[in-house]
Design a protein around this motif. Structure first.
Motif, PDB file in Angstrom:
ATOM      1  N   UNK A 185      10.911 119.237  92.907  1.00 36.86           N
ATOM      2  CA  UNK A 185       9.419 119.415  94.258  1.00 36.86           C
ATOM      3  C   UNK A 185       9.098 118.497  94.941  1.00 36.86           C
ATOM      4  N   UNK A 186       9.550 116.925  94.234  1.00 35.10           N
ATOM      5  CA  UNK A 186       9.463 115.783  94.307  1.00 35.10           C
ATOM      6  C   UNK A 186      10.184 115.288  95.049  1.00 35.10           C
ATOM      7  N   UNK A 187      10.612 116.219  96.204  1.00 35.92           N
ATOM      8  CA  UNK A 187      11.885 115.393  97.121  1.00 35.92           C
ATOM      9  C   UNK A 187      11.885 113.553  97.481  1.00 35.92           C
ATOM     10  N   UNK A 188      10.552 113.414  98.180  1.00 32.22           N
ATOM     11  CA  UNK A 188       9.927 111.347  98.088  1.00 32.22           C
ATOM     12  C   UNK A 188       9.982 111.347  97.240  1.00 32.22           C
ATOM     13  N   UNK A 189       9.680 110.967  95.850  1.00 30.98           N
ATOM     14  CA  UNK A 189       9.726 110.763  95.078  1.00 30.98           C
ATOM     15  C   UNK A 189      11.280 110.025  94.298  1.00 30.98           C
ATOM     16  N   UNK A 190      11.315 111.600  94.364  1.00 34.35           N
ATOM     17  CA  UNK A 190      12.670 111.206  93.996  1.00 34.35           C
ATOM     18  C   UNK A 190      14.472 110.523  94.923  1.00 34.35           C
ATOM     19  N   UNK A 191      13.688 110.783  96.294  1.00 31.51           N
ATOM     20  CA  UNK A 191      14.848 109.513  97.052  1.00 31.51           C
ATOM     21  C   UNK A 191      14.511 108.376  96.603  1.00 31.51           C
ATOM     22  N   UNK A 192      12.868 107.958  96.453  1.00 29.24           N
ATOM     23  CA  UNK A 192      12.916 106.498  96.463  1.00 29.24           C
ATOM     24  C   UNK A 192      13.219 106.197  95.389  1.00 29.24           C
ATOM     25  N   UNK A 193      13.289 106.449  94.160  1.00 30.66           N
ATOM     26  CA  UNK A 193      13.807 106.479  92.750  1.00 30.66           C
ATOM     27  C   UNK A 193      15.556 105.870  92.391  1.00 30.66           C
ATOM     28  N   UNK A 194      16.288 107.474  93.290  1.00 31.25           N
ATOM     29  CA  UNK A 194      17.129 107.296  93.794  1.00 31.25           C
ATOM     30  C   UNK A 194      17.693 105.693  94.387  1.00 31.25           C
ATOM     31  N   UNK A 195      16.921 105.295  95.539  1.00 31.22           N
ATOM     32  CA  UNK A 195      17.465 104.373  96.716  1.00 31.22           C
ATOM     33  C   UNK A 195      17.136 102.546  95.978  1.00 31.22           C
ATOM     34  N   UNK A 196      15.792 102.906  94.818  1.00 30.50           N
ATOM     35  CA  UNK A 196      15.702 101.143  94.800  1.00 30.50           C
ATOM     36  C   UNK A 196      16.006 100.458  94.577  1.00 30.50           C
ATOM     37  N   UNK A 197      16.916  99.282  94.957  1.00 29.32           N
ATOM     38  CA  UNK A 197      17.731  98.487  94.535  1.00 29.32           C
ATOM     39  C   UNK A 197      17.209  97.363  93.671  1.00 29.32           C
ATOM     40  N   UNK A 198      17.096  98.694  91.726  1.00 28.30           N
ATOM     41  CA  UNK A 198      16.836  97.562  91.174  1.00 28.30           C
ATOM     42  C   UNK A 198      17.087  96.352  90.722  1.00 28.30           C
ATOM     43  N   UNK A 199      16.323  95.255  89.675  1.00 27.42           N
ATOM     44  CA  UNK A 199      16.372  94.518  89.295  1.00 27.42           C
ATOM     45  C   UNK A 199      16.492  94.719  87.836  1.00 27.42           C
ATOM     46  N   UNK A 200      17.941  93.746  87.245  1.00 26.64           N
ATOM     47  CA  UNK A 200      18.110  93.723  86.303  1.00 26.64           C
ATOM     48  C   UNK A 200      17.123  93.419  84.877  1.00 26.64           C
ATOM     49  N   UNK A 201      16.260  92.413  85.732  1.00 32.72           N
ATOM     50  CA  UNK A 201      15.419  92.027  84.796  1.00 32.72           C
ATOM     51  C   UNK A 201      13.939  92.871  84.571  1.00 32.72           C
ATOM     52  N   UNK A 202      13.870  93.874  83.142  1.00 35.79           N
ATOM     53  CA  UNK A 202      13.296  94.844  82.301  1.00 35.79           C
ATOM     54  C   UNK A 202      11.658  94.697  83.156  1.00 35.79           C
ATOM     55  N   UNK A 203      11.698  93.631  83.224  1.00 32.38           N
ATOM     56  CA  UNK A 203       9.195  93.533  83.738  1.00 32.38           C
ATOM     57  C   UNK A 203      10.048  94.000  85.065  1.00 32.38           C
ATOM     58  N   UNK A 204      10.810  93.403  86.122  1.00 29.33           N
ATOM     59  CA  UNK A 204      10.221  93.530  87.427  1.00 29.33           C
ATOM     60  C   UNK A 204      10.905  95.199  88.154  1.00 29.33           C
ATOM     61  N   UNK A 205      12.299  96.115  87.154  1.00 26.53           N
ATOM     62  CA  UNK A 205      12.839  96.915  86.973  1.00 26.53           C
ATOM     63  C   UNK A 205      11.380  97.593  87.200  1.00 26.53           C
TER      64      UNK A 205
END
Length: 326
Positions: free
Chosen positions: A191-211
């Motif tokens: 029921x959280x489509x916006x959060x889902x899309x945001x989490x799936x579309x972020x370009x993540x850093x391999x540095x854990x703290x930044x991620x």
């Protein structure tokens, strides 16, 4: 007749777990398959041995005999009794017909002879259909640590561990693959489509703290009412679901890209294992499902264990080998 056009795919799966999330995730991750998950995937809601009985009842003679190599089966006609939307359609309306079922050797009706007959009957996706058996069951897709390829290629499971009650928890906890396929439900994102899309579309850093910081920011935007403790807890849960105990993700890679690469790698592992099992040497050779079944039946009979392998994943290669190129 409905507006269904010749050239579609019909997929018959054993139950709801095969349909959602397993096939749902694959169809959404690989849109080039052009499979309409909602309209082209059907559940049989019982196992391969009951399907065998249904076919004997439908196509066998009065004594229950059936020529398994010559019988012309029209699966859409059989399914139309349960699914009215298939009424009026025959197998010629479908370019591909696939069946995904479990080996289920712990079942009281287990029979190597029945499985052999079914594998011979369903050997061509453009005719009767093609049968993909999962050994020992569907959850074999997540019984693999992608960081340990050689260990997976030799991974077996004992016969006494083959019941669903024992095997499913073992497979699901073996690596992070189960979470990657089930992340929407694990994080309760339905029921959280916006959060889902945001989490799936972020370009993540391999540095854990930044991620973690990037994840935390998106969670806060969706839930500003969360306390610091709630934010930290949910952020850690998201990170664990996304990237814990699996292949390394790449710099500036979104989760959708990561999940696609994860599945591609997973399919490659299962393909290589299949070819090793039937003693083929190159990945260009087609996997012979009949030989996989024979090898598993022999191993179970002589050693009381079987190789862990999910052949349903291999339909991606049958559709288009380029889909699994990383």
């Amino acid at each position: 007749m409905n507006n269904r056009k010749k050239g579609l795919t019909l997929i018959l799966v054993e139950g709801v777990d095969e349909k959602d999330p397993f096939l749902k995730v694959i169809c959404h991750t690989f849109p080039k398959l052009k499979i309409d998950y909602e309209k082209e995937v059907y559940t049989f809601n019982t196992n391969i041995y009951h399907l065998y009985d249904e076919l004997v009842k439908e196509y066998g003679d009065e004594n229950g005999n059936l020529d398994w190599e010559q019988t012309d089966v029209d699966l859409p006609v059989l399914l139309s009794r349960e699914y009215p939307e298939l009424k009026g359609f025959r197998k010629v309306n479908f370019k591909n017909i696939l069946l995904c079922f479990d080996y289920d050797c712990h079942d009281p009706h287990y029979s190597p002879e029945k499985l052999d007959a079914m594998q011979k009957l369903f050997s061509d996706s453009s005719d009767n259909g093609k049968l993909y058996l999962n050994y020992p069951m569907l959850e074999s897709y997540c019984h693999c640590d992608l960081r340990e390829k050689e260990a997976f290629l030799d991974l077996k499971v004992k016969a006494k561990e083959l019941t669903g009650e024992q095997y499913k928890p073992l497979a699901k906890s073996y690596s992070n693959l189960y979470r990657i396929f089930n992340i929407e439900s694990k994080l309760d994102l339905s029921k959280e489509e916006k959060l889902r899309e945001a989490l799936f579309d972020i370009e993540y850093s391999t540095e854990k703290h930044q991620c973690l910081s990037d994840i935390r920011s998106q969670v806060y935007l969706s839930h500003p009412e969360y306390s610091q403790k709630q934010l930290n807890k949910f952020t850690g849960k998201v990170y664990s679901c996304l990237f814990h105990k699996t292949i390394a993700y790449k710099e500036k890679e979104s989760f959708l890209q990561f999940r696609r690469r994860t599945i591609q790698t997973l399919v490659q592992y299962h393909q290589e294992k299949a070819l090793v099992m039937i003693q083929k040497e190159t990945l260009q050779e087609e996997v012979d499902m009949q030989k996989i079944l024979s090898a598993q039946n022999e191993l179970l009979r002589e050693k009381e264990h079987i190789y862990v392998i999910n052949t349903s994943l291999l339909f991606l290669i049958d559709f288009n080998p380029r889909l699994i190129e990383v």
